[in-house]
Each structure stands twice: as C-alpha cells, then as structure tokens.
Design a protein around this motif. Structure first.
Motif, mmCIF file in Angstrom:
data_model
loop_
_atom_site.group_PDB
_atom_site.id
_atom_site.type_symbol
_atom_site.label_atom_id
_atom_site.label_comp_id
_atom_site.label_asym_id
_atom_site.label_seq_id
_atom_site.Cartn_x
_atom_site.Cartn_y
_atom_site.Cartn_z
ATOM 1 N N GLU A 218 48.365 66.070 32.673
ATOM 2 C CA GLU A 218 47.430 65.082 32.135
ATOM 3 C C GLU A 218 46.482 65.806 31.176
ATOM 4 O O GLU A 218 46.307 67.025 31.244
ATOM 5 N N SER A 219 45.892 65.066 30.263
ATOM 6 C CA SER A 219 44.937 65.659 29.326
ATOM 7 C C SER A 219 43.703 66.166 30.081
ATOM 8 O O SER A 219 43.004 65.375 30.735
ATOM 9 N N PRO A 220 43.394 67.474 30.004
ATOM 10 C CA PRO A 220 42.181 67.990 30.663
ATOM 11 C C PRO A 220 40.914 67.355 30.102
ATOM 12 O O PRO A 220 39.929 67.191 30.827
ATOM 13 N N HIS A 221 40.932 67.013 28.822
ATOM 14 C CA HIS A 221 39.765 66.387 28.198
ATOM 15 C C HIS A 221 39.480 65.037 28.847
ATOM 16 O O HIS A 221 38.311 64.697 29.104
ATOM 17 N N TRP A 222 40.519 64.259 29.093
ATOM 18 C CA TRP A 222 40.335 62.949 29.724
ATOM 19 C C TRP A 222 39.826 63.119 31.155
ATOM 20 O O TRP A 222 38.904 62.410 31.579
ATOM 21 N N LEU A 223 40.395 64.059 31.884
ATOM 22 C CA LEU A 223 39.960 64.305 33.267
ATOM 23 C C LEU A 223 38.509 64.756 33.302
ATOM 24 O O LEU A 223 37.721 64.301 34.143
ATOM 25 N N PHE A 224 38.128 65.652 32.397
ATOM 26 C CA PHE A 224 36.746 66.154 32.359
ATOM 27 C C PHE A 224 35.776 65.026 32.031
ATOM 28 O O PHE A 224 34.696 64.925 32.607
ATOM 29 N N LYS A 225 36.197 64.170 31.096
ATOM 30 C CA LYS A 225 35.343 63.036 30.710
ATOM 31 C C LYS A 225 35.136 62.078 31.886
ATOM 32 O O LYS A 225 34.093 61.432 31.991
ATOM 33 N N ARG A 226 36.126 62.030 32.789
ATOM 34 C CA ARG A 226 36.010 61.170 33.976
ATOM 35 C C ARG A 226 35.309 61.873 35.129
ATOM 36 O O ARG A 226 35.202 61.310 36.223
ATOM 37 N N GLY A 227 34.868 63.112 34.913
ATOM 38 C CA GLY A 227 34.168 63.849 35.963
ATOM 39 C C GLY A 227 35.080 64.562 36.946
ATOM 40 O O GLY A 227 34.623 65.063 37.970
ATOM 41 N N ARG A 228 36.376 64.642 36.646
ATOM 42 C CA ARG A 228 37.350 65.270 37.555
ATOM 43 C C ARG A 228 37.591 66.716 37.117
ATOM 44 O O ARG A 228 38.642 67.091 36.612
ATOM 45 N N THR A 229 36.563 67.542 37.301
ATOM 46 C CA THR A 229 36.553 68.905 36.765
ATOM 47 C C THR A 229 37.630 69.789 37.381
ATOM 48 O O THR A 229 38.296 70.557 36.674
ATOM 49 N N ILE A 230 37.804 69.721 38.690
ATOM 50 C CA ILE A 230 38.788 70.571 39.368
ATOM 51 C C ILE A 230 40.192 70.259 38.866
ATOM 52 O O ILE A 230 41.002 71.159 38.614
ATOM 53 N N GLU A 231 40.500 68.968 38.699
ATOM 54 C CA GLU A 231 41.809 68.577 38.175
ATOM 55 C C GLU A 231 41.990 69.042 36.734
ATOM 56 O O GLU A 231 43.084 69.446 36.328
ATOM 57 N N ALA A 232 40.898 68.990 35.945
ATOM 58 C CA ALA A 232 40.957 69.456 34.554
ATOM 59 C C ALA A 232 41.305 70.943 34.504
ATOM 60 O O ALA A 232 42.106 71.385 33.672
#
Length: 481
Positions: A218-232
């Motif tokens: 998945e796009s790390p940028h999208w995950l980070f924007k959603r607050g899912r830092t560990i997944e990013a």
C-alpha cells in the motif's frame, strides 16, 4: 538486579549508537534498490495496459461488431461504440480521487479492475447494440479510475531517483496494451465472432491486477496521512529496504500529517491556496489534448488510407513510434528531467504539425505531400511519446501536495477527458469546414503555446522527494505573491 540492568544498558547503548551513526552515514550515499519497488509498479501498470487495450480493441473489430449486432452502416452507432467509454472514463476519473483517498491505492486498483472484467464480459456476450454500449460504459469507468491512481501510486511508492523512469513505464504499458489489442484484432475481419475473443482476452490482465494487488504494498504516504505510522514503516521496508525506512519516514514527517483527506473542500481546491497548482495541472492536461494527439490516434488510419497505405500498416507504424518514444522517455526522464522533455516534446510536435500544414498546402503535391503528411504524423506521435504523453500525469502526482493529491488529480483530469471527447467529436467536422491546413495550424499553435507555458510555470522535479517538491512550490508561490 539494578546493577545488572545498568550493565546491560551500558553494554547495549554504545552498540546501538554505533549502528545508528553508521546508518546515518550510509543512507544519504546509498540509493534504495529499484528491484524492491519494481514488481509493485509493474502490477500497478496493468491498469495502464488495460486502458490502452480498451482504447484500441474496437479499432480492427468495429466492422465485425457492427455486422454481427446489426448496426452496420450506422455511423452514429459505430461512433457511440468507440466513444461511450470516454463518458464512463470521465465519471471514473472524476471520482478517482475520492475513491483513492477513501479506500487506499491498492483497493482502488481492484475497484478499477472490477468494472473492466464485468464490462468486457458484457461486451463479449452482447446480442445487441445496447448490450455492447452498456459493456463499453462499464469498461470506461475502470479506464477513468486506473490511470490517475497509477500515477499516484508510482509517485508515492517509487524512490525519488527513479520515479520518472517508473512514470514512463506506465506509458509503455499503455502503448503495449494499444498494440496488443490491434494485433489480436487483425483476424476479426476473416474469422466470424473473433471480436468476442478480443474482449474475453482483456479479462486475463484485469483479473491478474485484482489478485496480485492483494500482495502488493500500500502507499506509505496514504497510510501516514491516515495516521497508520507503523503500517507506513512496514510498507516502506517492502518498497525501499529496512535501512532506508528511517530516512523515508523522516522525509515524510516534514509534511503535515493532515486531518484526513475528507476535510479538503472543492472550493479550497479551485479558489483557495491550491488554485495555482490546480491551474498548472488543468492547463497542462488541456494543452496536451489541444495539441491534437487524439485526433491523430483516432484518425491516422484515414490519413494513411487516403495515400493508399493499408490501415493495419498505419496502426503498426503509429504503435511502434509511440512505443519507441516511450522507451526513450523512460531512459531520459531521470537524466534530463521532466521540464526538458516537455519542452522538446511540444517543440517536436509543433514542427511535425508544420510539416502537415505544408503537405496540405499548394507547395506540395503527389508523393511529396504523402511523405510530408505520413512522416509528419509519425514524428508527431514520436515527439508526443517523448514527453507530452508520459510527463503530465507523473508531474501532477509529484507537484500536488499530499493532502489534496488524489482529489486534485481527479479534477485536473476532467480537462483531459472533456477536451479529448470534443477533439474526437469535432475533428472531422472541422476538417470539412475549414480545411486541413487551418486545423493543423491551430494544433501547431497550441503546441507552441504549451512550450511557453511549460517554460514559465512548470517546476523541475527530477530526483526530488515529494516533500522537497512541496516545499519548493510553497517558496515559489511566496515569491510570486
């Protein structure tokens, strides 16, 4: 116990510091391995392959389709079969930003594949014109959703040093899809019902896209924007390698995490602080289409046949020029940069249109006019593939701020689809009313206007991270206001 803890701590810290210091020294000098991200981008490029395939699938098969479904000789019906997918693409593109921000980039690709599978099956089994039109409309929604999401994914999943190369890879996938559909369609005029096979074939790459996206990053940028830092961080490790995760996350942290993409309003995009970058994107897509490229793609066979060149040879020549130009663009994108390729591309297209104008004038006749017209058309396609084709989508995914990237890309692409539709609809009519010389002069003028626009407004993004580009644009905006 305390003594042991202190000793363990004392023993651990120097080693940890040493590792961190070594990492901080190595990371700036060692680029992420391109092999890690390549397989993810290759799967994403299947959406571009499908886009090209469905644009060209009715080129060789339309005559057989019209005979089998009972609308042969009805030019309006034939035109609808070709162009109704553009209406579906407009709708798919318009909502692509909201879908990409809502469910993520991976799920968006899967949603893109779904209507392409359903629509292709409907077209392949159609018993009437309406069944074919409904199937093409379904396919069109997937065609509109795929390319903008692919551009987002490439920008957000690629290492900065090779992002341009990967951006050109999606254009190559489009060319291969277009050429594949033309070659598969060749037997359609001789083999009864072959056109149904042509539609069924497209189900294979669409299903592959839907299945393989399940195991892609998945796009790390999208995950980070959603607050899912560990997944990013985990996705960055898949794409770049563990040693580059800290640097990538630190770079990502320079931009605001945001309050969720759903807080961005349409009025903010069109009239707020982002209106400048939205203007650049929309204008670039508009100039790309006003150059006349889709008039060439849609009606090149007509021009070639007027000089006695068979349509299959014409389509092959156009396809080869498009593919060769895209491969050259892939090689040069991260060496020369986006802006240089755009300038050279639009200048080459303007020169090619100049050849068409000379061919249509009284200065040339007979074989001279044929060589100028055919040569000018092939040069035009080659020049387009060098920059004006692959660069705009990639460039927009780079310069749009992360908070608005998906939605803004969708709105900018509206200009692409609207002008694409009207150029295809009105080109032959204008050719009848005002003549080839004036029509080609208008297209050439828009190419020259594009050169001026790129020179003045487009920022070079070669080798920069998305965060560095965003900071540079903010600085540029501050100096102009």
């Amino acid at each position: 116990m305390r003594g042991r803890q202190r000793v363990a701590s004392k023993d651990h810290i120097p080693g940890q510091d040493k590792d961190e210091n070594l990492a901080s020294v190595r990371i700036p000098n060692v680029k992420p391995c391109w092999r890690r991200s390549l397989r993810h981008v290759m799967v994403a490029s299947l959406s571009s392959f499908l886009y090209g395939y469905h644009v060209g699938v009715v080129n060789e098969t339309l005559e057989s389709i019209s005979i089998d479904l009972g609308f042969s000789g009805n030019t309006m019906a034939e035109g609808l079969v070709v162009s109704i997918c553009l209406g579906g693409a407009f709708v798919g593109s318009l909502f692509s930003g909201w879908i990409a921000d809502g469910v993520g980039r991976r799920r968006s690709f899967q949603l893109c594949a779904l209507p392409m599978i359903i629509g292709a099956a409907m077209s392949a089994t159609a018993k009437s014109l309406w069944g074919m039109l409904l199937g093409r409309l379904f396919v069109g929604t997937g065609m509109g959703l795929g390319p903008p999401v692919a551009a987002l994914y490439v920008a957000e999943a690629s290492p900065p040093a090779i992002r341009g190369t990967y951006g050109a890879l999606t254009q190559i996938a489009t060319c291969l899809g277009l050429m594949g559909s033309l070659f598969i369609g060749i037997p359609a005029k001789d083999v009864v019902g072959w056109w149904r096979i042509c539609f069924w074939v497209s189900v294979i790459p669409a299903t592959t896209l839907a299945l393989f996206m399940e195991i892609c990053a998945e796009s790390p940028h999208w995950l980070f924007k959603r607050g899912r830092t560990i997944e990013a961080e985990a996705e960055f490790e898949k794409l770049l390698g563990g040693v580059h995760v800290k640097a990538a996350m630190a770079e990502l942290s320079k931009s605001d995490r945001g309050e969720g993409s759903d807080t961005v309003k349409l009025s903010e995009l069109l009239f707020g602080s982002h209106c400048r970058v939205m203007f650049i994107g929309s204008a670039l897509f508009a100039l790309q289409q006003l150059s006349g490229i889709n008039a060439v793609f849609y009606f090149s066979s007509t021009v070639f046949e007027s000089f006695g060149v068979p349509s299959d040879i014409a389509n092959t020549c156009v396809g080869i020029c498009n593919l060769v130009g895209s491969i050259i663009a892939m090689i040069l994108m991260d060496k020369l940069g986006r802006k240089v390729l755009l300038l050279g591309s639009f200048l080459g297209m303007a020169f090619a249109m100049g050849l068409q104008v000379i061919a249509a004038s009284s200065f040339a006749s007979g074989f001279g006019a044929m060589y100028l017209s055919v040569g000018g058309m092939l040069l035009f396609v080659l020049s387009f593939a060098l920059g004006a084709g692959p660069v705009p989508c990639l460039l927009m995914s780079e310069i749009l701020p992360g908070k608005i990237r998906a939605k803004a890309m969708a709105i900018c692409l509206v200009a692409h689809w609207v002008i694409n539709f009207f150029v295809g609809l009105l080109f032959l009519r204008f050719l009848e009313l005002i003549g080839a010389k004036l029509v080609y002069s208008i297209f050439g003028s828009f190419c020259l206007l594009a050169v001026i626009f790129v020179k003045k407004y487009v920022l070079e993004t070669k080798g920069k991270s998305l965060q560095e580009i965003e900071i540079a644009l903010l600085a540029q905006e501050a100096t102009t206001t």
